[in-house]
Design a protein around this motif. Structure first.
Motif, PDB file in Angstrom:
ATOM      1  N   ILE A  50      -1.598   3.468  -6.443  1.00 44.09           N
ATOM      2  CA  ILE A  50      -0.504   2.879  -5.665  1.00 44.09           C
ATOM      3  C   ILE A  50      -1.039   2.282  -4.363  1.00 44.09           C
ATOM      4  O   ILE A  50      -0.734   1.145  -4.002  1.00 44.09           O
ATOM      5  N   TRP A  51      -1.872   3.036  -3.671  1.00 45.56           N
ATOM      6  CA  TRP A  51      -2.411   2.555  -2.394  1.00 45.56           C
ATOM      7  C   TRP A  51      -3.245   1.293  -2.584  1.00 45.56           C
ATOM      8  O   TRP A  51      -3.089   0.316  -1.852  1.00 45.56           O
ATOM      9  N   LYS A 103      -1.102  -1.712  -3.241  1.00 40.87           N
ATOM     10  CA  LYS A 103      -0.501  -2.236  -2.005  1.00 40.87           C
ATOM     11  C   LYS A 103      -1.520  -3.017  -1.185  1.00 40.87           C
ATOM     12  O   LYS A 103      -1.204  -4.057  -0.600  1.00 40.87           O
ATOM     13  N   GLN A 104      -2.740  -2.523  -1.123  1.00 43.25           N
ATOM     14  CA  GLN A 104      -3.773  -3.154  -0.297  1.00 43.25           C
ATOM     15  C   GLN A 104      -4.284  -4.458  -0.876  1.00 43.25           C
ATOM     16  O   GLN A 104      -4.515  -5.421  -0.154  1.00 43.25           O
ATOM     17  N   GLY A 155      -0.739  -6.813  -3.157  1.00 43.86           N
ATOM     18  CA  GLY A 155       0.536  -7.071  -2.501  1.00 43.86           C
ATOM     19  C   GLY A 155       1.727  -6.299  -3.048  1.00 43.86           C
ATOM     20  O   GLY A 155       2.870  -6.680  -2.781  1.00 43.86           O
ATOM     21  N   GLN A 156       1.484  -5.264  -3.812  1.00 41.90           N
ATOM     22  CA  GLN A 156       2.607  -4.465  -4.295  1.00 41.90           C
ATOM     23  C   GLN A 156       3.223  -3.732  -3.108  1.00 41.90           C
ATOM     24  O   GLN A 156       2.566  -3.490  -2.103  1.00 41.90           O
ATOM     25  N   ARG A 157       4.500  -3.409  -3.239  1.00 45.91           N
ATOM     26  CA  ARG A 157       5.148  -2.671  -2.167  1.00 45.91           C
ATOM     27  C   ARG A 157       6.262  -1.817  -2.734  1.00 45.91           C
ATOM     28  O   ARG A 157       6.715  -2.032  -3.847  1.00 45.91           O
ATOM     29  N   ASP A 158       6.683  -0.856  -1.954  1.00 46.78           N
ATOM     30  CA  ASP A 158       7.805  -0.026  -2.346  1.00 46.78           C
ATOM     31  C   ASP A 158       9.068  -0.864  -2.325  1.00 46.78           C
ATOM     32  O   ASP A 158       9.219  -1.763  -1.495  1.00 46.78           O
ATOM     33  N   LYS A 159       9.971  -0.565  -3.232  1.00 43.19           N
ATOM     34  CA  LYS A 159      11.224  -1.306  -3.289  1.00 43.19           C
ATOM     35  C   LYS A 159      12.198  -0.700  -2.286  1.00 43.19           C
ATOM     36  O   LYS A 159      12.464   0.496  -2.302  1.00 43.19           O
TER      37      LYS A 159
END
Length: 105
Positions: free
Chosen positions: A75-76, A79-80, A83-87
């Motif tokens: 997950i980390w 994101k790094q 460009g994934q992110r929490d909804k």
């Protein structure tokens, strides 16, 4: 009379830089002033090279952890690097009526 020149242990500098010690921390361990180290070209070269090696080593371990199924690391890294992110959902609730008045222009 000037102070005797301190000998810098570049192998120790390399080991400390690899674990991301700051120049201030290394100066403290070597018992020299940070400004003295900053003037030493060999120190700067060794420090930069091994700081970068330490970062690469850490990145390698992070990727390995992700490849081995560490969900938190996956997950980390997502994101790094991609460009994934929490909804985040934003719910807007209002109570009462809203009146809009449009005037002719």
């Amino acid at each position: 009379m000037a102070r005797p020149k301190k000998k810098i242990d570049y192998e120790l500098v390399a080991k400390l830089a690899k674990i991301q010690c700051t120049q201030d921390e290394i100066a403290s361990i070597l018992d020299v002033c940070r400004q003295t180290l900053a003037k030493d070209e060999q120190f700067i070269n060794v420090y930069k090279k091994h700081i970068d090696e330490g970062k690469m080593s850490l990145r390698r371990l992070q990727w390995k952890a992700a490849e081995e199924g560490n969900a938190t690391m996956m997950i980390w890294l997502g994101k790094q690097y991609i460009g994934q992110r929490d909804k985040f959902e934003n719910e807007n609730k209002t109570s009462g009526e809203i009146t809009v008045t449009v005037k002719e222009v």
